[in-house]
Structures are given as C-alpha cells and as structure tokens.
Design an enzyme around this catalytic site. Sequence first.
Site, short mmCIF file in Angstrom:
data_model
loop_
_atom_site.label_atom_id
_atom_site.label_comp_id
_atom_site.label_asym_id
_atom_site.label_seq_id
_atom_site.Cartn_x
_atom_site.Cartn_y
_atom_site.Cartn_z
CG ASP A 210 28.72 15.61 40.40
OD1 ASP A 210 29.37 15.70 40.29
OD2 ASP A 210 27.98 15.87 38.83
CG ASP A 212 25.73 19.40 36.51
OD1 ASP A 212 26.42 19.52 36.97
OD2 ASP A 212 25.04 19.71 35.72
N1 LIG Z 1 28.83 18.26 37.69
C1 LIG Z 1 29.75 18.24 37.58
N2 LIG Z 1 30.25 19.83 36.83
C2 LIG Z 1 31.30 20.06 36.45
N3 LIG Z 1 32.49 19.66 37.05
C3 LIG Z 1 32.26 18.71 37.58
N4 LIG Z 1 33.25 18.43 38.05
C4 LIG Z 1 32.99 16.91 39.07
N5 LIG Z 1 31.40 17.02 38.76
C5 LIG Z 1 30.98 18.04 38.18
#
Ligand SMILES: Nc1ncnc2[nH]cnc12
Length: 290
Positions: A210, A212
């Site tokens: 992703d 974030d």
């Molecule tokens: N955006 C994110 N922040 C922290 N841990 C994660 N693991 C997968 N995506 C994450």
Amino acid sequence: MTETMIAVIGGSGIYDIDGLDDATWTTVETPWGAPSDQILTGRLDGVKMAFLPRHGRGHVHAPTDVPYRANIDALKRLGATDVISVSACGSFREEMAPGDFVVVDQFIDRTFAREKSFFSSGCVAHVALAHPTCPRLSDAVEDAARAAHINVHRGGTYLAMEGPQFSTLAESKMYREQWGADVIGMTNMPEAKLAREAELCYASVAMVTDYDSWHPDHGEVDVTAVIATLKGNSEKGRTLIKGLPARLGSTRAPCPHGCDRALEYAIMTAKEKRDPALLAKLDAVAGRVL
Ligand SMILES: Nc1ncnc2[nH]cnc12
Ligand SMILES: CSC[C@H]1O[C@H](OP(=O)(O)O)[C@H](O)[C@@H]1O
C-alpha cells in the site's frame, strides 16, 4: 567452511513454505522464552532451510509482542547462518508501487515497547549497526527476485513503527518528506539489531502492499487493502525463497562484510565482572566469544 542454513522469517501472509525435503515442524526452547511458533526445517536443493512465521501460524502475535529475541536465538541455536526477513510494508515512494519488492538496506527505529538487545548490565556489548543488512545476502535476494520476474528495488530505508495502528497522515508525511524513509512496517526492528548481535547475516525483503496514507490518489491504508495485495505478493515471496539455495550454496566462507564476527570487539564488561546467569542465557548467541 561452515554449512549454510538459510532461515526465512515470514511476515504477514506467509505462515509456511512448501517444497522442503524432510519438512518437520520443530519445537525450539530458548532462554528468552518461546519463539513465535515451531520452526519448519528441511532442505531445499540440498541446502538446509529453516522457516519461522513471525506472527505464528494463524497470526497470533501482534508486532509489539513478537518474541524477537527468542526467534533470533532459536534460529541461531538451530544452526542458521543467514536470515531473510520477508515483510509486508507501506510505501512512501511513487515508484515503489504495491506488488513491488524492496531489498531494504537501512532502518529508522521508531519502536519503543520491545526488548532490543540480548545484552544488558552484567554483560554489556555494543555492536556496529551502520550497515544493518548484509550486502552479500541482499545480492542473493535481489538476484532471486529478478530471476522470478519480480519488480524489485535495491536499497531503501524502512521505518519501523510500534503500531498496531497505522500512521496518522501527519506522521506519514513527516516520515516521507522530512525523514526520507522509503517504506514503513512494524516488525523489522528490533529483529535486525538482534540478528547482528547474534552474528547472523540479515537481509530484508519488504513487499509493498500500500501507499500508507500520504498518496493523494490512493485512499488511506487499511487491512483489507493490505491483504488484497498480499494475496499476490506472498506467492511471489515463495518463488523468491525457492531461488535462494542455488545462489547461497550448501557451504559458506566467512561473511566478507563481517556479520558473523560482529561481537569480536563488542563486549565491554570485564571477564571477572560478568553475570554468570546472563552468560548462560547468551550461550547460543554469543558462545563463540564468551
Ligand atoms: N502502511 C503500513 N504501515 C505499517 N505497516 C504496514 N504493513 C503493511 N502496510 C503497512
Ligand atoms: C497486516 S498489515 C500490518 C502488519 O503487516 C506487517 O507485518 P510483517 O512485517 O510481519 O509482514 C506489518 O509490519 C504489520 O505487522
């Protein structure tokens, strides 16, 4: 020459690996408590392998509560020489897109509620950590990823956050714009620190799930999005792992970067002042130099 044992620590979405000859789930006890789960041992292309699901089968351990010290001790105790961490992560870079892999080489440790060292009063040690990952092992990981046609980025800074909540938008922007982090996750610290203390070569492959929360064209991260991307990623992760034995070989020379000698000059406490109870706990991790 030492016999190679490749240890894989599987993160979210990777709770076992297939294709091992003589595959056996083994219980390993450590002076630091129980590891996250039993450890799957066996051979791949004749090379000794160990696999440990970081969160346990069924994803039972939260990032804060993963028994990091027991995990690294257990792998060392089994004879591991090389540790490859496989993790899900969020990305702070447009070009590190969901589905891509990043062979991380730096960390910013923002975790605060975890035991971070095998050493303490009674046996004080300070290992070097400027280069927390092993370039030789990272080369093998990158090469295996390219051979598996994975879109892989070599090098990147992984920000380790405490969690379990994801970051606020302000944090996400600060990590990306001010701190220069490339990816974010919740587990590679203190794992990498402990691997160095245990004189294990450590490489980390972060699978981007992703963006974030910072990306204006993507919604904020949630577990549904992570799991959706992980479904595709974890299969790629498994393919990458299968390419490692051929690249690392069944025996290994001393690490050219000194990972396997990290404790050589690290222990400060005078021999006669060391705590026998702590020394007993350090048998696997530091036995070589004690
Ligand atoms: N955006 C994110 N922040 C922290 N841990 C994660 N693991 C997968 N995506 C994450
Ligand atoms: C399932 S999203 C958050 C979770 O996933 C990552 O775990 P791992 O590093 O073990 O793959 C992240 O660090 C969080 O623990």
